[in-house]
Design a protein around this motif. Structure first.
Motif, PDB file in Angstrom:
ATOM      1  N   LYS A 140       8.106   9.969   0.252  1.00 26.58           N
ATOM      2  CA  LYS A 140       8.241   8.772   1.101  1.00 26.58           C
ATOM      3  C   LYS A 140       7.229   8.748   2.249  1.00 26.58           C
ATOM      4  O   LYS A 140       7.429   8.092   3.268  1.00 26.58           O
ATOM      5  N   GLN A 141       6.144   9.498   2.076  1.00 28.55           N
ATOM      6  CA  GLN A 141       5.102   9.534   3.093  1.00 28.55           C
ATOM      7  C   GLN A 141       4.303   8.230   3.051  1.00 28.55           C
ATOM      8  O   GLN A 141       3.858   7.723   4.070  1.00 28.55           O
ATOM      9  N   LEU A 171      -2.391   2.105  -1.523  1.00 30.36           N
ATOM     10  CA  LEU A 171      -3.280   1.508  -0.531  1.00 30.36           C
ATOM     11  C   LEU A 171      -2.861   1.858   0.903  1.00 30.36           C
ATOM     12  O   LEU A 171      -3.617   1.681   1.836  1.00 30.36           O
ATOM     13  N   GLN A 172      -1.651   2.357   1.041  1.00 33.52           N
ATOM     14  CA  GLN A 172      -1.200   2.785   2.365  1.00 33.52           C
ATOM     15  C   GLN A 172      -1.773   4.146   2.724  1.00 33.52           C
ATOM     16  O   GLN A 172      -1.501   4.670   3.786  1.00 33.52           O
ATOM     17  N   VAL A 190      -3.350  14.016   1.751  1.00 34.63           N
ATOM     18  CA  VAL A 190      -3.004  12.598   1.828  1.00 34.63           C
ATOM     19  C   VAL A 190      -2.374  12.312   3.178  1.00 34.63           C
ATOM     20  O   VAL A 190      -1.486  13.047   3.625  1.00 34.63           O
ATOM     21  N   SER A 191      -2.869  11.292   3.857  1.00 35.07           N
ATOM     22  CA  SER A 191      -2.226  10.873   5.110  1.00 35.07           C
ATOM     23  C   SER A 191      -2.096   9.353   5.108  1.00 35.07           C
ATOM     24  O   SER A 191      -2.527   8.705   4.156  1.00 35.07           O
ATOM     25  N   THR A 192      -1.503   8.807   6.154  1.00 32.82           N
ATOM     26  CA  THR A 192      -1.342   7.362   6.228  1.00 32.82           C
ATOM     27  C   THR A 192      -2.675   6.731   6.636  1.00 32.82           C
ATOM     28  O   THR A 192      -3.392   7.273   7.476  1.00 32.82           O
ATOM     29  N   ALA A 193      -2.995   5.615   5.998  1.00 32.16           N
ATOM     30  CA  ALA A 193      -4.265   4.952   6.276  1.00 32.16           C
ATOM     31  C   ALA A 193      -4.296   4.420   7.701  1.00 32.16           C
ATOM     32  O   ALA A 193      -3.261   4.057   8.262  1.00 32.16           O
ATOM     33  N   ASN A 204      -5.394  -3.910   1.367  1.00 33.80           N
ATOM     34  CA  ASN A 204      -5.995  -2.677   1.860  1.00 33.80           C
ATOM     35  C   ASN A 204      -5.690  -2.547   3.351  1.00 33.80           C
ATOM     36  O   ASN A 204      -5.459  -3.547   4.043  1.00 33.80           O
ATOM     37  N   TYR A 205      -5.733  -1.305   3.862  1.00 39.15           N
ATOM     38  CA  TYR A 205      -5.551  -1.076   5.287  1.00 39.15           C
ATOM     39  C   TYR A 205      -6.915  -0.949   5.941  1.00 39.15           C
ATOM     40  O   TYR A 205      -7.829  -0.349   5.383  1.00 39.15           O
TER      41      TYR A 205
END
Ligand SMILES: [Zn+2]
Ligand SMILES: [Zn+2]
Ligand SMILES: [Zn+2]
Length: 983
Positions: free
Chosen positions: A885-886, A891-892, A936-939, A949-950
């Motif tokens: 749930k990260q 695209l996030q 992987v991290s949040t955009a 897209n972010y």
């Protein structure tokens, strides 16, 4: 053109648009397309387009025109259509003339039964009427089959198929018989052939099936009549018996001899005051079976050759039984019943240690018996009538049916004290293909085609030993070569697929007996031979037969029955033997395998669009004994050549468990039902989805998997078509050198697949065509390429060069996909074709397969394989982040890659591609570590309303405050007039 108000963002996204629906709706779409092809006269258009191209001839083995098609028939025809259509698209002129096998016993039996239901008998009708009903039955059946074959999407000369019952074909069949006579290969004689006592006719090898059967197995003693001292002095004055073993006690009344092997060692051993002879190797086994004890005293050992031409007595008939030597004798048991097996039957033959090494020989009831009997001058004695009953001369058993007599003969022998042992015995035994009853071997006067000998040795002599001179007219002095030798040498020139076909055919031709071509039936081509009414000499003269054939050509083969002999012979024809002018006609007809075997001559040679020999024959494995075989012999008679260059064998259709399909067993997959429920494409795709060189399994579940496969292919095509909306190839195509690199990669993949598919079509490996296309569509296209280019296709301004670049590749892919799948999915490929922009041909079936390029794309493919390997790892990491749930959608995410060395260089080279490759908003590269490390991290930034897209740039535009910088650029282009909409 700039608009006052901002654009509606949703309307600026290039969503796919196509008339090619997601739901195939095949059950309606297929008939509509067939109608369209009909309107176009597509088959004719293809012929015209192919004019002048090199010919490729796939010659149709005619299905039997008796019943509706089943899955096996459908599979056979679909495979043929794959060949014809793929060769056509490879640039050949491939006319397809379907045929039907119309004569023969199954139709006669069917008509007889139908008559019985109406309370009529065959005997009540004259032959012409009976034949007319048979003809109508065949016409009706072939009309239904034609309807079903057309429904399967098979294109061909359906308005003018070849029928073995047409006037022309019947005439050609008669002419081929004349050709065999002319070459000196035909004779009439009495030799044992398979005989069905129910249908009362001779049967061809291809007309018997082997099934388990229980027979009495008996050990019988034959008293030696000759002086036993001739074998060994130790036997002087003793009561000596030769022990034989048989599973057909009913043939014992016809026993005329006993065969032993000249080189085997035989033993004479004592039992009480009697002495028994069997092969040394079998002494223990025989003594064990017959309960003779184990402590046996052997008085003499000697080679079988010692027994040659000695005489034994028949165990109960006052007659000599001649001892003979023959190489056919084995220590394994039965020698005669299965001598005519092909390899597969021989493999099935149960291995057993039975027998005595002394073989009961009845020359009228077995092939080997006949051959050795002829050599030793024995009579070809057959005291059994057409109905399988003993003739009056057979004492004790006259009038009994042979299979019923078996048990009584055993009892009779037991009472007489000549039976040593009997038991029930399970073995494979020949049965009639039609009525499923066990058949017998029976010598009757039949017409034969000689495999080995020259005609002159084989002509029946009359009682005075005189040749029948009407027969031998117009014959060459000596035939140059035997039919068997010619067949064996031709087999080596043919390409057999799979390759085991050559062994199977070779073994069959090596061991087959002479071809019995006469049948005691009426629905077929009459054997055009006359008999002198006074001296009974037969006239089998090529010029007379050809004269009759010309009458068949004008009036059909019915002429044989509607005209008296005098009208069928040239006027005033007189008997060379006695000068009489009165004649009777032969009543037998030709074997139906002779009919169908004639097709290469009657069809390939007689139709201007075809040619002899054919490039390919393709049928099931049963045709080694059937059509492949008779076609070969007829090809040799006509032209000293095989009528085919390549012979392909396909397997059987079985259920999911590998059992044969039967309507009664409820496991039959009926093509008609599948077509009604799912469409013909599903049957066609099923034919391509598994390897037809093996048996093909089908069930509802298997067809469901095929349907899923179909859906995947359809969706792949649909994505491509949807994204080509508004693309005008003439205007919008981007030159190859200016394409985005991933688009060039996609074309390189296409090229690789094209090569694979072309090679598979070339080798007739349709399952490999399907596998290559399916993997390509699902892996390279759906899961990779299409997924990655979606963003570019949907969100870039319609005419943006990068979008046009993707469309350029997509068009080439869709075009090639439709061509490569066209021989298999004939309806769907045509539908794809119709929805592609700017196609020249009105149907895909007029187009060619794509060509593969000469260039190597290895470097590009290797480079991208490495990128896709990293991509696979990234997608896995993204999936883990999603599960944790990260992130929500990919695209996030922002992906950070840590790499070094060549991996880092690779990633740096493609830095701008990476976010699209991974379908994330941002990608950062870091140097370090040995392996590629993914995090992987949040955009960063906010989600763009238009492209999702972010970006940290969302909000920078006042006019479009909710979109990212890429979208702002795209919207600007659109506002300035970049749109695909025309007019
Ligand atoms: Zn039968
Ligand atoms: Zn005569
Ligand atoms: Zn955007």
């Amino acid at each position: 053109m700039s608009t006052e108000t901002p654009l509606d963002l949703k309307k600026t996204v290039n969503l796919p648009k196509t008339a090619f629906s997601q739901k195939a709706n095949l059950t309606q779409a297929e008939p509509a397309r067939l109608e369209k092809w009909n309107q176009l006269d597509l088959y004719r258009l293809i012929r015209r387009a192919a004019e002048g191209r090199p010919k490729f001839i796939m010659h149709d083995g005619p299905p039997y025109a008796n019943a509706d098609i089943h899955l096996g028939t459908a599979m056979n025809k679909v495979l043929k259509d794959f060949i014809v259509k793929s060769r056509s698209m490879m640039g050949f002129d491939t006319p397809y003339v379907p045929g039907y096998d119309c004569h023969g016993l199954p139709i006669e039996t069917h008509v007889e039964k139908a008559l019985e239901k109406k309370g009529k008998k065959k005997a009540d009708l004259n032959v012409e009427t009976f034949r007319r009903i048979c003809r109508e039955h065949a016409e009706n059946a072939l009309k239904n089959q034609t309807r079903d074959f057309k429904r399967l999407g098979i294109l061909g000369e359906w308005d003018n198929p070849y029928l073995t019952m047409s006037n022309h074909y019947e005439a050609e069949t008669a002419r081929m018989f004349a050709r065999f006579v002319e070459r000196g290969w035909v004779y009439k004689g009495a030799r044992p052939v398979y005989w069905c006592i129910k249908d009362q006719t001779a049967l061809a090898e291809a007309e018997v099936e082997y099934h388990q059967h229980t027979s009495p197995s008996v050990y019988v003693k034959f008293p030696l009549q000759s002086d036993a001292a001739l074998i060994d002095p130790a036997l002087a004055g003793r009561k000596v018996f030769v022990i034989i073993w048989t599973t057909t006690p009913w043939t014992l009344p016809a026993n005329l001899g006993i065969a032993v092997h000249p080189d085997f060692e035989y033993s004479a051993f004592e039992y009480g005051d009697e002495v028994f002879i069997v092969a040394s190797e079998l002494v223990e086994a025989v003594a064990g079976k017959c309960g003779l004890g184990s402590d046996l005293k052997v008085l003499a050992r000697f080679p079988g050759a010692k027994l040659d031409r000695l005489e034994a007595r028949h165990p109960w008939i006052d007659r000599t039984s001649l001892l003979m030597v023959g190489e056919h004798v084995t220590l394994g048991g039965e020698a005669d019943a299965e001598t005519e097996l092909d390899v597969s039957e021989a493999q099935k033959k149960s291995d057993h240690k039975a027998g005595t090494g002394a073989v009961h020989t009845a020359p009228g009831h077995g092939h080997d018996d006949f051959v050795i009997g002829k050599r030793y001058g024995l009579e070809i004695y057959c005291p059994v009538d057409n109905a399988g009953r003993f003739t009056p001369e057979v004492e004790h058993f006259a009038g009994q049916r042979v299979f019923d007599a078996n048990d009584q003969i055993v009892e009779f022998m037991r009472e007489r004290g000549v039976l040593l042992f009997s038991e029930k015995y399970e073995h494979r035994y020949p049965h009639c293909w039609r009525c499923k009853n066990p058949v017998i071997f029976r010598a009757t006067p039949q017409w034969f085609i000689a495999m080995d000998q020259a005609h002159r040795d084989l002509v029946e002599k009359d009682e005075d030993g005189r040749d029948r001179s009407n027969f031998t007219d117009n014959l060459p002095e000596t035939p140059a070569v035997s039919l068997r030798a010619a067949a064996l040498s031709e087999i080596e020139r043919v390409k057999w697929i799979p390759s085991w076909g050559v062994d199977r055919m070779r073994n069959m031709q090596k061991s087959r007996p002479d071809w019995c071509v006469s049948r005691q039936r009426v629905w077929g081509v009459s054997i055009p031979v006359f008999y002198c009414a006074r001296c009974t000499e037969p006239v089998a003269d090529p010029s007379i037969i050809n004269h009759v054939a010309d009458i068949f050509e004008r009036e059909s083969g019915d002429a044989w029955y509607t005209h008296p002999a005098e009208e069928l012979l040239p006027p005033g024809y007189t008997c060379k033997g006695c000068g009489a002018q009165e004649w009777s006609k032969e009543t037998d007809i030709l074997d139906v395998w002779f009919d169908s075997g004639t097709s290469s001559i009657a069809v390939l040679e007689n139709r201007p669009e075809l040619r002899w020999p054919a490039d390919v024959y393709i049928e099931g494995g049963d045709q080694f004994r059937g059509w492949f075989n008779s076609s070969l012999l007829i090809g040799i008679a006509a032209h000293d050549r095989a009528p085919y260059k390549t012979v392909i064998t396909h397997g059987w259709t079985l259920d999911a468990q590998g059992h044969a399909m039967h309507k009664s067993a409820g496991n039959a997959v009926e093509p008609e039902k599948v077509i009604k429920q799912s469409g013909a494409e599903i049957i066609r795709l099923w034919c391509a989805s598994s390897n037809y060189f093996d048996d093909m399994r089908a069930s509802d579940e298997i067809l469901q998997r095929v349907t899923d496969g179909y859906r995947k292919l359809r969706n792949t095509a649909r994505f491509a078509l949807g994204n080509l909306d508004g693309f005008d190839p003439a205007r919008d195509t981007v030159p190859y050198d200016e394409l985005e690199e991933i688009d060039r990669w996609a074309l390189a993949e296409l090229d690789r697949v094209t090569k694979e598919v072309l090679a598979a079509y070339e080798a007739y490996e349709f399952h490999n065509v399907y596998r290559a296309l399916f993997n390509w569509a699902t892996v390279a296209l759906s899961a990779r390429y299409f997924d990655i280019i979606k963003d570019r296709l949907y969100t870039f301004a319609p005419r943006h060069k990068a979008r046009r670049s993707a469309q350029t590749a997509v068009l080439e892919i869709a075009d090639a996909l439709s061509r490569m799948i066209a021989p298999i999915l004939v309806f769907t490929a045509d539908e794809i074709w119709e929805n592609l922009p700017a196609r020249a041909e009105p149907s895909i079936h007029l187009a060619l397969l794509p060509a593969a390029s000469e260039e190597s794309h290895d470097e590009l493919l290797t480079e991208w394989e490495r990128l896709f390997a990293i991509r696979d790892d990234v997608l896995r990491a993204l999936e883990e982040a999603r599960v944790a749930k990260q992130i929500g959608s990919s695209l996030q995410a922002k992906v950070t890659l840590q790499a070094s060395g060549s991996a880092l260089e690779l990633l740096q080279r493609h830095q701008s591609d990476l976010r699209y490759l991974f379908i994330v908003s941002q990608v950062e590269l870091e140097s370090g570590g040995d392996n590629v490390v993914i995090s992987v991290s949040t955009a960063d930034g906010e989600k763009c309303e238009r492209c999702w897209n972010y970006s940290t740039h969302v909000g920078e535009s006042e006019r479009y405050p909710t979109v990212c910088e890429r979208c702002i650029a795209a919207l600007k282009e659109i506002e300035e007039g970049d749109t695909d909409e025309r007019g």
